[in-house]
Design a protein around this motif. Structure first.
Motif, PDB file in Angstrom:
ATOM      1  N   LEU A   1      -0.965   0.619  -9.920  1.00  0.00           N
ATOM      2  CA  LEU A   1      -2.070   0.698 -10.872  1.00  0.00           C
ATOM      3  C   LEU A   1      -3.077  -0.434 -10.718  1.00  0.00           C
ATOM      4  N   GLY A   2      -2.693  -1.511 -10.047  1.00  0.00           N
ATOM      5  CA  GLY A   2      -3.621  -2.615  -9.817  1.00  0.00           C
ATOM      6  C   GLY A   2      -4.758  -2.233  -8.893  1.00  0.00           C
ATOM      7  N   MET A   3      -4.517  -1.285  -7.993  1.00  0.00           N
ATOM      8  CA  MET A   3      -5.527  -0.746  -7.070  1.00  0.00           C
ATOM      9  C   MET A   3      -6.346  -1.826  -6.374  1.00  0.00           C
ATOM     10  N   ALA A   4      -5.686  -2.864  -5.908  1.00  0.00           N
ATOM     11  CA  ALA A   4      -6.414  -3.945  -5.249  1.00  0.00           C
ATOM     12  C   ALA A   4      -5.788  -4.238  -3.891  1.00  0.00           C
ATOM     13  N   GLY A   5      -6.541  -4.927  -3.062  1.00  0.00           N
ATOM     14  CA  GLY A   5      -6.007  -5.410  -1.805  1.00  0.00           C
ATOM     15  C   GLY A   5      -6.243  -4.489  -0.632  1.00  0.00           C
ATOM     16  N   ASP A   6      -5.508  -4.778   0.437  1.00  0.00           N
ATOM     17  CA  ASP A   6      -5.677  -4.073   1.707  1.00  0.00           C
ATOM     18  C   ASP A   6      -5.333  -2.594   1.623  1.00  0.00           C
ATOM     19  N   ARG A   7      -4.479  -2.209   0.717  1.00  0.00           N
ATOM     20  CA  ARG A   7      -4.090  -0.792   0.608  1.00  0.00           C
ATOM     21  C   ARG A   7      -5.272   0.104   0.258  1.00  0.00           C
TER      22      ARG A   7
END
Length: 177
Positions: free
Chosen positions: A65-71
């Protein structure tokens, strides 16, 4: 879907590295919201078995749910492609709302960076009826013994809502009346 998911960004994330069937981001609301929709169709039932897949999918993806970063780069790549299932590529766009990759990426970044973002996990199912659940509880209040499958459903739902609360998300079940 328009009556349930009204976010200004809505993407189909079904299949592959699936975080949810649909992901919605609302940036025009206060607070902004990130919503993961897990949708399952089935015959009406008070059985935990009928509900288990959707709840399991919701719980296993809470950490995303954070939806952040390289992903997110691979997520955007997947959303650029047309919907494909069973080797059949369709003309169905995965970005349902939010016109361009850059617009969607910017709105997701705005939402994830908002100090008051509300993260929501919604189980959308045709297999559960609120009236049937209310009737089962009424029968227990009247002195009847709950059916074992209903007790399992209750614990499954309690676990889902508890897991959501543990990470600061709000859980919802959208079902038949």
């Amino acid at each position: 879907m328009d009556t349930i998911a009204r976010e200004d960004v809505l993407v189909c994330d079904d299949l592959g590295d699936e975080w949810a069937d649909f992901i919605g981001v609302a940036t025009a609301t206060t607070p902004v919201t990130i919503s993961f929709y897990h949708a399952k169709h089935g015959a009406p039932s008070l059985s935990a078995s009928a509900f288990h897949d959707a709840v399991g999918q919701g719980i296993k993806n809470l950490g995303r749910l954070g939806m952040a970063g390289d992903r997110m780069t691979s997520k955007h790549d997947g959303w650029d492609a047309a919907y494909a299932n069973g080797g059949v590529v369709t003309d169905i766009r995965k970005r349902i709302r939010g016109s361009t990759r850059d617009e969607v990426a910017a709105k997701i970044a705005d939402a994830t960076g908002a100090p008051d973002v509300q993260r929501r996990v919604l189980i959308v199912t045709s297999s559960l009826s609120r009236m049937d659940v209310e009737a089962a509880f009424a029968a227990v209040r009247a002195g009847g013994a709950p059916r074992p499958h209903f007790v399992q459903l209750y614990w499954l739902l309690a676990g889902f809502f508890s897991s959501c609360a543990e990470i600061g998300a709000v859980g919802f079940v959208v079902c038949r009346p």
